[in-house]
Design a protein around this motif. Structure first.
Motif, PDB file in Angstrom:
ATOM      1  N   ARG A 134      39.385 120.765  37.142  1.00 38.24           N
ATOM      2  CA  ARG A 134      40.138 120.779  35.882  1.00 38.24           C
ATOM      3  C   ARG A 134      41.624 121.015  36.121  1.00 38.24           C
ATOM      4  NH1 ARG A 134      38.516 125.691  32.230  1.00 38.24           N
ATOM      5  NH2 ARG A 134      40.208 124.733  31.103  1.00 38.24           N
ATOM      6  N   ASP A 135      42.403 120.647  35.126  1.00 36.21           N
ATOM      7  CA  ASP A 135      43.856 120.859  35.151  1.00 36.21           C
ATOM      8  C   ASP A 135      44.533 120.230  36.374  1.00 36.21           C
ATOM      9  OD1 ASP A 135      43.725 122.337  32.776  1.00 36.21           O
ATOM     10  OD2 ASP A 135      43.316 124.192  33.874  1.00 36.21           O
ATOM     11  N   ARG A 136      43.995 119.088  36.812  1.00 37.91           N
ATOM     12  CA  ARG A 136      44.583 118.340  37.942  1.00 37.91           C
ATOM     13  C   ARG A 136      44.680 119.169  39.217  1.00 37.91           C
ATOM     14  NH1 ARG A 136      46.925 113.520  35.930  1.00 37.91           N
ATOM     15  NH2 ARG A 136      47.105 113.534  33.676  1.00 37.91           N
ATOM     16  N   ARG A 137      43.719 120.057  39.428  1.00 39.84           N
ATOM     17  CA  ARG A 137      43.743 120.944  40.592  1.00 39.84           C
ATOM     18  C   ARG A 137      43.396 120.243  41.892  1.00 39.84           C
ATOM     19  NH1 ARG A 137      40.823 126.136  37.730  1.00 39.84           N
ATOM     20  NH2 ARG A 137      42.531 126.523  36.292  1.00 39.84           N
ATOM     21  N   LEU A 138      42.747 119.096  41.819  1.00 40.03           N
ATOM     22  CA  LEU A 138      42.390 118.357  43.026  1.00 40.03           C
ATOM     23  C   LEU A 138      43.370 117.202  43.203  1.00 40.03           C
ATOM     24  CD1 LEU A 138      40.390 117.944  45.389  1.00 40.03           C
ATOM     25  CD2 LEU A 138      39.141 116.394  43.899  1.00 40.03           C
ATOM     26  N   ASP A 139      44.317 117.375  44.064  1.00 40.47           N
ATOM     27  CA  ASP A 139      45.278 116.312  44.403  1.00 40.47           C
ATOM     28  C   ASP A 139      46.017 115.750  43.199  1.00 40.47           C
ATOM     29  OD1 ASP A 139      45.859 115.765  47.004  1.00 40.47           O
ATOM     30  OD2 ASP A 139      44.620 113.965  47.136  1.00 40.47           O
ATOM     31  N   GLY A 140      46.118 116.512  42.133  1.00 36.33           N
ATOM     32  CA  GLY A 140      46.820 116.062  40.940  1.00 36.33           C
ATOM     33  C   GLY A 140      46.061 115.033  40.119  1.00 36.33           C
ATOM     34  N   LEU A 141      44.783 114.830  40.429  1.00 33.49           N
ATOM     35  CA  LEU A 141      43.978 113.825  39.719  1.00 33.49           C
ATOM     36  C   LEU A 141      43.393 114.397  38.430  1.00 33.49           C
ATOM     37  CD1 LEU A 141      42.091 112.361  42.792  1.00 33.49           C
ATOM     38  CD2 LEU A 141      43.901 111.244  41.476  1.00 33.49           C
ATOM     39  N   LYS A 142      43.371 113.587  37.402  1.00 29.47           N
ATOM     40  CA  LYS A 142      42.818 113.974  36.097  1.00 29.47           C
ATOM     41  C   LYS A 142      41.338 113.620  36.056  1.00 29.47           C
ATOM     42  CE  LYS A 142      43.058 114.381  31.405  1.00 29.47           C
ATOM     43  NZ  LYS A 142      42.687 115.713  31.030  1.00 29.47           N
ATOM     44  N   PHE A 143      40.504 114.629  35.877  1.00 29.68           N
ATOM     45  CA  PHE A 143      39.058 114.433  35.747  1.00 29.68           C
ATOM     46  C   PHE A 143      38.627 114.746  34.330  1.00 29.68           C
ATOM     47  CE2 PHE A 143      39.203 114.674  40.308  1.00 29.68           C
ATOM     48  CZ  PHE A 143      38.118 113.936  40.728  1.00 29.68           C
ATOM     49  N   ARG A 144      37.604 114.044  33.894  1.00 31.91           N
ATOM     50  CA  ARG A 144      36.919 114.356  32.637  1.00 31.91           C
ATOM     51  C   ARG A 144      35.496 114.739  32.994  1.00 31.91           C
ATOM     52  NH1 ARG A 144      38.415 108.967  29.442  1.00 31.91           N
ATOM     53  NH2 ARG A 144      36.354 108.560  30.227  1.00 31.91           N
ATOM     54  N   ARG A 145      34.911 115.604  32.218  1.00 33.76           N
ATOM     55  CA  ARG A 145      33.525 115.994  32.484  1.00 33.76           C
ATOM     56  C   ARG A 145      32.622 115.476  31.378  1.00 33.76           C
ATOM     57  NH1 ARG A 145      32.660 121.947  30.308  1.00 33.76           N
ATOM     58  NH2 ARG A 145      34.390 121.949  28.868  1.00 33.76           N
ATOM     59  N   GLN A 146      31.389 115.162  31.769  1.00 34.29           N
ATOM     60  CA  GLN A 146      30.389 114.624  30.847  1.00 34.29           C
ATOM     61  C   GLN A 146      30.998 113.497  30.021  1.00 34.29           C
ATOM     62  OE1 GLN A 146      27.506 115.430  31.515  1.00 34.29           O
ATOM     63  NE2 GLN A 146      27.785 117.335  32.615  1.00 34.29           N
ATOM     64  N   ALA A 147      31.437 112.470  30.721  1.00 34.33           N
ATOM     65  CA  ALA A 147      32.139 111.347  30.097  1.00 34.33           C
ATOM     66  C   ALA A 147      31.218 110.140  29.954  1.00 34.33           C
ATOM     67  CB  ALA A 147      33.348 110.964  30.946  1.00 34.33           C
TER      68      ALA A 147
ATOM     69  N   LEU B 139      32.100 123.423  39.906  1.00 34.13           N
ATOM     70  CA  LEU B 139      32.882 122.259  40.315  1.00 34.13           C
ATOM     71  C   LEU B 139      33.997 121.990  39.307  1.00 34.13           C
ATOM     72  CD1 LEU B 139      33.443 119.986  42.253  1.00 34.13           C
ATOM     73  CD2 LEU B 139      31.706 118.612  41.088  1.00 34.13           C
ATOM     74  N   TRP B 140      33.708 122.116  38.030  1.00 36.79           N
ATOM     75  CA  TRP B 140      34.720 121.881  36.998  1.00 36.79           C
ATOM     76  C   TRP B 140      35.904 122.831  37.171  1.00 36.79           C
ATOM     77  CZ3 TRP B 140      36.868 118.427  34.427  1.00 36.79           C
ATOM     78  CH2 TRP B 140      37.632 118.679  33.288  1.00 36.79           C
ATOM     79  N   SER B 141      35.646 124.062  37.590  1.00 38.27           N
ATOM     80  CA  SER B 141      36.742 125.010  37.793  1.00 38.27           C
ATOM     81  C   SER B 141      37.681 124.545  38.909  1.00 38.27           C
ATOM     82  CB  SER B 141      36.214 126.410  38.088  1.00 38.27           C
ATOM     83  OG  SER B 141      35.657 126.478  39.380  1.00 38.27           O
ATOM     84  N   ARG B 142      37.180 123.707  39.827  1.00 36.69           N
ATOM     85  CA  ARG B 142      38.007 123.168  40.914  1.00 36.69           C
ATOM     86  C   ARG B 142      38.696 121.849  40.540  1.00 36.69           C
ATOM     87  NH1 ARG B 142      37.408 127.683  43.762  1.00 36.69           N
ATOM     88  NH2 ARG B 142      35.543 127.840  44.992  1.00 36.69           N
TER      89      ARG B 142
END
Length: 81
Positions: free
Chosen positions: A27-40, A22-25
């Motif tokens: 990360r780097d704003r790959r989903l609709d340009g949204l910024k995600f953080r993991r294990q936050a 999931l992180w590979s999808r």
């Protein structure tokens, strides 16, 4: 250092195969340009994925989760906005 931050770093380092995919999808704003953080860290919990701008938390539940703890975690996270 805050124990939650150390734990979050360990969880990022030791993420599961599903989290890694999931992180590979996300990360780097790959989903609709949204910024995600993991294990936050969010309050006293560490969420699998967090998008602050969309006010979205994604949890990939495994065997360590129960309905009771999930409900309590959800209420706390929702209270944080």
């Amino acid at each position: 250092m805050d124990g939650r931050i150390e734990r979050a770093r360990r969880l990022r380092r030791d993420q599961t195969d599903v989290e890694n995919r999931l992180w590979s999808r996300l990360r780097d704003r790959r989903l609709d340009g949204l910024k995600f953080r993991r294990q936050a860290p969010v309050d006293r919990y560490i969420v699998d994925f967090l998008c602050v701008d969309a006010k979205l938390v994604i949890e990939l539940d495994g065997g360590q989760h129960t309905v009771t703890t999930d409900e309590a975690r959800t209420r706390t996270i929702e209270a944080c906005g």
